[in-house]
Scaffold this active site. Sequence first.
Site, PDB file in Angstrom:
ATOM      1  N   GLN A 185       0.846  -1.244   0.005  1.00  0.00           N
ATOM      2  CA  GLN A 185       0.116  -0.082  -0.054  1.00  0.00           C
ATOM      3  C   GLN A 185       0.806   1.318  -0.150  1.00  0.00           C
ATOM      4  OE1 GLN A 185      -2.380  -0.810   3.321  1.00  0.00           O
ATOM      5  NE2 GLN A 185      -3.913  -1.934   2.176  1.00  0.00           N
ATOM      6  N   ASP A 228     -10.180   1.663  -8.941  1.00  0.00           N
ATOM      7  CA  ASP A 228      -9.320   0.951  -9.442  1.00  0.00           C
ATOM      8  C   ASP A 228      -8.156   0.629  -8.438  1.00  0.00           C
ATOM      9  OD1 ASP A 228      -7.785  -0.325 -12.043  1.00  0.00           O
ATOM     10  OD2 ASP A 228      -6.178   1.050 -11.082  1.00  0.00           O
ATOM     11  N   GLU A 260     -12.177  -2.764  -6.699  1.00  0.00           N
ATOM     12  CA  GLU A 260     -11.291  -3.816  -7.098  1.00  0.00           C
ATOM     13  C   GLU A 260     -10.348  -4.306  -6.035  1.00  0.00           C
ATOM     14  OE1 GLU A 260      -8.305  -4.915 -10.965  1.00  0.00           O
ATOM     15  OE2 GLU A 260      -8.157  -3.004  -9.953  1.00  0.00           O
TER      16      GLU A 260
END
Length: 623
Positions: free
Chosen positions: A210, A249, A282
């Site tokens: 991340q 996304d 997603e």
Amino acid sequence: MPRFTHSSAMRTMHPHLAPFGRTARKAVSALAAAALCCTGAIASALIAAPTANAAPKDYHANTSDFAPDSDVAVIAFQQNWNSIAKECTDVLGPEGVGYVEVSPPMEEIPGSQWWTSYQPVSYKLDSKEGTEAEFQNMIDTCKAAGVGVVADAITNHMAAAPQDGSKDGTGVAGSTYTSDGDFPAVPWTKNDFHTCTKGVSNYKDATNVQECQLDGLQDLNTGSDHVQDVLADYLAKLYSMGVVGFRMDAIKHIASADVLAIKQKMAQKLGIGIDDIWWMQEVIDDDGQAAELAPSNYFQTGDVSEFQYSYALKSAFGLSVTALKKIGTTANLIDSNKAQVFVSNWDTERGSQTLSYKDGKKYILANAFMLAYGYGTPNIQSGYVFANRDDGAPGATDTSIPDTQCGTGSPWLCVEKWTQIRGMIRFHNNTNDGTIASNWWDDGANTISFSKNGLGFFAMNASSKPVTYTFSTTLPAGEYCNLYGPGDCSSTVKVADDGTASITIDSMDAVAIDNVDTPQTWGTDNASTAATDPSDPPLTSSGAFDASAIDMTFGGVYGSDSQDSADSSDQAQSDSETPADPKDEEGTFANFGAHAVAYAVIFAIVLVFSIVILVKPNTKSDK
């Protein structure tokens, strides 16, 4: 962003050495130039992030009074805004599609490859797909046809370093950017990005996933109030223009707390609650990954793409479709009311873990099952024929995508127009009561059937031989149109007084009937009554997609050099189906780092050797 397991990402560059000249010296010079070019390409290889069965949720519609009659979404992948507007009016609206998902609308990097659309340069609404005015017109036109626009939104990252290896780049609308975080048109500076410049490499480490760079893509510091505010502004603008939903996304690459903060800020700007904004996120659920990356962490901000569903379909059609009974019951899938499902999307169809249009009859049957069964919110991929992973839209240039043209031999698939798909969208809309199918039957091999609470009946034969059986349909006595058959209701099913029907189903075929469509009622509404459609897929005798029937230029419409032939080589097919490492979520090549080093060394050697040759006095004639 899935790729075989995740993401809409850019593909690794495949270097091509320049051809040798007429002399050895020129040949080496050309090779040196190619070495320089390709070494830079490899060094800058990047990947751009890229995919409820109940009636549409209340928060699917925005502050306007728009609320579609269907929850079916068609993914109009890499189609320009004018083409989508026309398709909404001519096809999607009349056949009962509720939503159309469009490619990212912001300014991106130049390039004909599809993944360039997933590398933002600014949040200007000027892209290869069209201008801001055309985007607004598409939204308004689709809304008038009863179709809501869902925008693909990229909030995890910005563009990677320019493909030529330089520091500075320019987007398709003229905005500049650099490889060290300077995006003046936003504006972003390096302080708006995470400090980790390593690649994402360890899915057991949430911080690595991340906060580090996904294949070179510059990773936004989404924990920053300023970054959250700018992203919320962009999303709020789209919403205010009439966008009714967002495909978020690569959301797994953003901490769930940051995702929530962005959505809260967006809602505050709009003066609404976060549940009034529909997000389909997603997120891939991979075995062994960090707990922070699990889909359940993102339920608080919306629906989640259920890739395991797509994998289950591929597995069942390879072994036995009776395994599909587990979906929504015993299978390890997320709750139906949170699941966004598809047979394939643009990422997975370029891999091997899901079915794709290339699977022909299997692909059509899998989409039919998805539309009939009642698990999750169905999304139908509608892209184009491709030979290689990177292939962009037919006729695409570095800065534009031409209009979509459907029809016999077109490289555009136009899946929403296929006769069986059109019929199954109708079946779904007529039988979607918010529940999963019941009255399941199977033969223990490859024939199944189920009912939809007296609203409809579906049976599928995925075996190699015809099957005849007397099915329990739960429908009243009468004659019904087979919605999986020809679009003119020339194929019908007669149900007896006891609700049974004796039906012969051909190999790789299906039957779908509902309590609405009969020979007497057929054609009384705005549904198409044509037996077939020119866009129906060409199939081989074995039921596979027949790529040889496709003209990639469509009679010169898309130019003679727009793409390689759809059936150019077995190697291209093999390359597009090579499975990725399960943890290689964004579809990068798992061993790219090692390969890049090797290539770099080779090219460096060639370069040094070339310089030596060029510097050395030439004692022989070039003639």
